[in-house]
Design a protein around this motif. Structure first.
Motif, PDB file in Angstrom:
ATOM      1  N   MET A   1       0.798  -1.169  -0.122  1.00 42.49           N
ATOM      2  CA  MET A   1       0.076   0.104   0.053  1.00 42.49           C
ATOM      3  C   MET A   1       0.953   1.240   0.012  1.00 42.49           C
ATOM      4  O   MET A   1       1.756   1.443   0.800  1.00 42.49           O
ATOM      5  CB  MET A   1      -0.981  -0.104   1.243  1.00 42.49           C
ATOM      6  CG  MET A   1      -1.826   1.232   1.210  1.00 42.49           C
ATOM      7  SD  MET A   1      -3.063   1.274   2.666  1.00 42.49           S
ATOM      8  CE  MET A   1      -3.983   0.002   2.145  1.00 42.49           C
TER       9      MET A   1
ATOM     10  N   TYR B   1      -3.550   3.681  -0.462  1.00 41.81           N
ATOM     11  CA  TYR B   1      -4.708   2.840  -1.151  1.00 41.81           C
ATOM     12  C   TYR B   1      -3.933   1.911  -1.893  1.00 41.81           C
ATOM     13  O   TYR B   1      -2.754   1.869  -2.267  1.00 41.81           O
ATOM     14  CB  TYR B   1      -5.086   3.790  -2.264  1.00 41.81           C
ATOM     15  CG  TYR B   1      -6.247   3.070  -2.890  1.00 41.81           C
ATOM     16  CD1 TYR B   1      -7.619   2.894  -2.627  1.00 41.81           C
ATOM     17  CD2 TYR B   1      -6.080   2.687  -4.398  1.00 41.81           C
ATOM     18  CE1 TYR B   1      -8.399   2.494  -3.294  1.00 41.81           C
ATOM     19  CE2 TYR B   1      -6.931   2.174  -5.261  1.00 41.81           C
ATOM     20  CZ  TYR B   1      -8.151   2.139  -4.451  1.00 41.81           C
ATOM     21  OH  TYR B   1      -9.402   1.591  -5.260  1.00 41.81           O
ATOM     22  N   ASP B   2      -4.555   0.608  -1.827  1.00 42.71           N
ATOM     23  CA  ASP B   2      -4.481  -0.700  -2.480  1.00 42.71           C
ATOM     24  C   ASP B   2      -5.234  -0.773  -3.639  1.00 42.71           C
ATOM     25  O   ASP B   2      -6.339  -1.099  -3.427  1.00 42.71           O
ATOM     26  CB  ASP B   2      -4.234  -1.867  -1.513  1.00 42.71           C
ATOM     27  CG  ASP B   2      -3.701  -3.078  -2.294  1.00 42.71           C
ATOM     28  OD1 ASP B   2      -4.025  -3.269  -3.404  1.00 42.71           O
ATOM     29  OD2 ASP B   2      -2.690  -3.585  -1.701  1.00 42.71           O
TER      30      ASP B   2
END
Length: 67
Positions: A1, A16-17
């Motif tokens: 991430m 954010y992934d």
């Protein structure tokens, strides 16, 4: 991430992934990371580019992407 440090009184960083569509937000008040699931990439990008991260969070994320 990948985490992004942001300029905000309420939020210190956003991660954010894209593969899992999970987003993590670290709030300045607690220093704690909260995870949100099923977040579309467009929502993350809009959040990252919002002039007020706190307002965007309350209007578009809070209570919507629970894991």
């Amino acid at each position: 991430m990948i985490r992004h440090t942001v300029s905000s009184r309420a939020i210190s960083s956003i991660g954010y992934d894209e593969n899992s569509m999970q987003m993590e937000i670290v709030f300045t008040s607690s220093g704690r990371a909260y995870t949100f699931c099923g977040v579309p990439l467009q929502v993350f990008q809009s959040f990252l580019n919002a002039s007020s991260k706190g307002s965007f969070y309350h209007q578009n994320i809070k209570d919507r992407y629970q894991c």
